[in-house]
Enzyme design. Structure first.
Site, PDB file in Angstrom:
ATOM      1  N   GLU A   1      37.909  35.358  43.384  1.00 44.17           N
ATOM      2  CA  GLU A   1      38.962  36.311  43.018  1.00 44.17           C
ATOM      3  C   GLU A   1      39.008  37.398  44.079  1.00 44.17           C
ATOM      4  O   GLU A   1      38.091  38.215  44.197  1.00 44.17           O
ATOM      5  CB  GLU A   1      38.691  36.939  41.648  1.00 44.17           C
TER       6      GLU A   1
ATOM      7  N   HIS B   1      45.143  35.833  33.395  1.00 48.76           N
ATOM      8  CA  HIS B   1      44.881  36.701  32.251  1.00 48.76           C
ATOM      9  C   HIS B   1      44.968  38.186  32.576  1.00 48.76           C
ATOM     10  O   HIS B   1      44.805  39.020  31.672  1.00 48.76           O
ATOM     11  CB  HIS B   1      43.482  36.394  31.702  1.00 48.76           C
ATOM     12  N   ASP B   2      45.200  38.535  33.831  1.00 49.71           N
ATOM     13  CA  ASP B   2      45.259  39.942  34.237  1.00 49.71           C
ATOM     14  C   ASP B   2      46.657  40.401  34.625  1.00 49.71           C
ATOM     15  O   ASP B   2      46.839  41.585  34.930  1.00 49.71           O
ATOM     16  CB  ASP B   2      44.328  40.181  35.438  1.00 49.71           C
TER      17      ASP B   2
ATOM     18  N   ASP C   1      34.213  36.215  40.019  1.00 50.72           N
ATOM     19  CA  ASP C   1      34.952  37.403  39.608  1.00 50.72           C
ATOM     20  C   ASP C   1      34.689  38.582  40.544  1.00 50.72           C
ATOM     21  O   ASP C   1      33.573  38.757  41.041  1.00 50.72           O
ATOM     22  CB  ASP C   1      34.529  37.772  38.179  1.00 50.72           C
TER      23      ASP C   1
ATOM     24  N   ASP D   1      33.578  30.931  34.945  1.00 49.66           N
ATOM     25  CA  ASP D   1      33.596  32.238  35.584  1.00 49.66           C
ATOM     26  C   ASP D   1      32.167  32.648  35.915  1.00 49.66           C
ATOM     27  O   ASP D   1      31.233  32.365  35.152  1.00 49.66           O
ATOM     28  CB  ASP D   1      34.211  33.278  34.644  1.00 49.66           C
TER      29      ASP D   1
END
Length: 524
Positions: free
Chosen positions: A262, A323-324, A199, A97
């Site tokens: 993202e 994960h979100d 991100d 990330d």
């Protein structure tokens, strides 16, 4: 020439919840290294690891206080180097990330920036005077609730934060910020990292005039308050593409690296991030399977729309969980989660699989006393918290699911003694067995890994499509309903079901294809 990131499967690891090696209840880098043999057995080609950098953990690693080191909770740089070496030894790539939009408020850059108006790094962040009435400079909101502006009494100005107040946004209009953040990429590339998932990419560049965002006419009270405004001035600015071009130039200084972005954007905006003439992202993350209702006609239309919108040389990608967002098994149910796995792993493009989805993990209810996510704490009661999909990986039926020797940082699912890796490895018809067979079939079948996509048939419950490469044709037929379905089938001589989501049949196909409830099949 096909690249590894086109033919391979990416596996996302949320490090806090993957494997704890030292008994503190939190996952770590040595824990990931200890499970590489499992990932090799599963067949994935690359692991993407959510942030591992030093952090006060206000947002569990996405508030970075040092971009060029490892958070001691997760281990050390030497632990990271060993992880990379061991992954590469297994022909597995490592993606990190990269968090360019904001730092922690404990980062040395921000501490210097907020020290005084005369600080050499004052302009590294977005500082502005209050309005004449004492209010914030504009109406921009924070993604985790409340205003996007925080008052700093020491210097009598506001600073902007797209997320938590502990995550001040960097000022990417400043060339010094750009240079420092490009060097961050080089630091990790020099250590052997194979690419980055970037991100919060759409937030990186803001409107220079800081104009107010307009109201969203479709928002209603009770929904996520961030969506009450349309973020047309605080996100997705045209100048962002210049930054992405520079990211690409840095990555291209090294051999065969990948950049993934993202981007929660409509398809027509998402595909713009491939850039022109190969100067953009390799893979702007396509989250639309997460956002689209689980209906055959809607999913078919999504695939067609996305395929039609892709630039000529762009390579597609698909994401079903992360994960979100709520886990696949919770969104569509355990039976349809098997069909979803077949969809993800047979569509044209690079699939990303979230750790735990391969065994059918579901969202875990979190008691109020154990809530960790700042989103849930700031905006309670709307179901926006992300803890339920971040619970520890379920490795076996023993104490703490084999994740740790002590109580994990988040509670375990109540069914972990049945839904775990060890149990499912012994079951030839398990969800894990299905994923392993799908990945192996994808790897050994060019039609599935690099072939074209052609829609064949859709009705209210069934989706059928064809993948083809080098004269090899493979049909995928998915029953997205809970009732048996029959599809008229123009069968070629020798057509045969080679894989069912039920893992219990391989048979010739006649003129009618019979699909059981919640079943997908691959026909060669």
């Amino acid at each position: 020439m096909w690249r590894w990131w086109q033919q391979g499967v990416v596996y996302q690891i949320y490090p806090r919840s993957f494997m704890d090696s030292n008994g503190d209840g939190t996952g770590d880098l040595p824990g990931i290294t200890s499970r590489l043999d499992y990932l090799e057995w599963l067949g994935v080609d690359a692991i993407w690891i959510s942030p591992i950098f030093p952090s006060p953990m206000a947002d569990f690693g996405y508030d970075v206080s040092n971009y060029t080191d490892v958070e001691p909770l997760f281990g050390s740089l030497s632990d990271f180097d060993r992880l990379v070496d061991e992954a590469h030894r297994r022909d597995m790539r490592v993606i990190l990330d990269y968090v360019p939009n904001h730092t922690s408020d404990q980062h040395a850059w921000f501490l210097e920036s907020r020290a005084s108006h005369d600080s050499a790094r004052r302009d590294w962040y977005i500082w502005r005077d209050a309005r004449p009435d004492g209010g914030p400079p504009n109406n921009w909101l924070g993604s985790f609730g409340g205003s996007g502006w925080e008052w700093d009494a020491a210097t009598n100005q506001f600073y902007y934060h797209a997320y938590l107040k502990e995550q001040p946004d960097l000022n990417w209009w400043n060339p010094a910020v750009q240079a420092a953040m490009y060097d961050v990429l080089r630091f990790w590339l020099d250590r052997g990292v194979d690419g980055f998932r970037i991100d919060a990419l759409r937030q990186v560049v803001k409107d220079k005039q800081l104009r107010d965002n307009p109201p969203n006419p479709e928002w209603a009270p009770g929904e996520n308050p961030y969506h009450s405004l349309l973020p047309i001035y605080s996100t997705d600015q045209p100048e962002l593409m210049d930054i992405i071009h520079r990211f690409r130039e840095v990555a291209d200084e090294y051999d065969d690296r990948v950049l993934i972005g993202e981007l929660w954007l409509p398809i027509e905006r998402l595909v713009a991030y491939y850039g022109r003439e190969g100067r953009g992202l390799h893979l702007p993350f396509n989250f639309h399977l997460i956002l689209t209702p689980w209906k055959a006609r809607l999913i078919s239309a999504l695939i067609e729309t996305y395929e039609a919108a892709l630039p000529a040389d762009a390579w597609p990608n698909w994401v079903l969980g992360n994960h979100d967002r709520s886990r696949v098994a919770s969104r569509v149910g355990p039976a349809q989660a098997r069909v979803a796995a077949m969809l993800l792993l047979t569509l044209r493009g690079t699939p990303t699989l979230y750790n735990g989805d391969e065994i059918g993990m579901h969202d875990v209810p979190i008691p109020p006393a154990r809530v960790q996510d700042p989103f849930e704490r700031n905006v309670p009661g709307l179901g926006l918290g992300r803890d339920p999909e971040r619970t520890p990986m379920q490795w076996d039926a023993g104490d703490h699911a084999g994740f740790s020797t002590t109580t994990p940082w988040l509670p375990l699912a109540d069914d972990y003694t049945l839904v775990n890796v060890a149990t499912q490895r012994q079951d030839p018809r398990s969800m894990l067995a299905l994923h392993r067979q799908l990945i192996a079939l994808r790897r050994s079948t060019p039609a599935l890994s690099i072939g074209s996509y052609v829609h064949a048939y859709t009705d209210d419950g069934v989706l059928v499509y064809v993948r083809e490469a080098h004269g090899q044709r493979v049909f995928v037929a998915l029953n997205l309903s809970s009732t048996p379905r029959e599809v008229a089938w123009a069968s070629d001589a020798g057509s045969r079901i080679i894989l069912s989501t039920h893992l219990d049949r391989q048979e010739d196909v006649g003129s009618r294809l019979q699909l059981r409830a919640d079943e997908g099949v691959i026909v060669e």
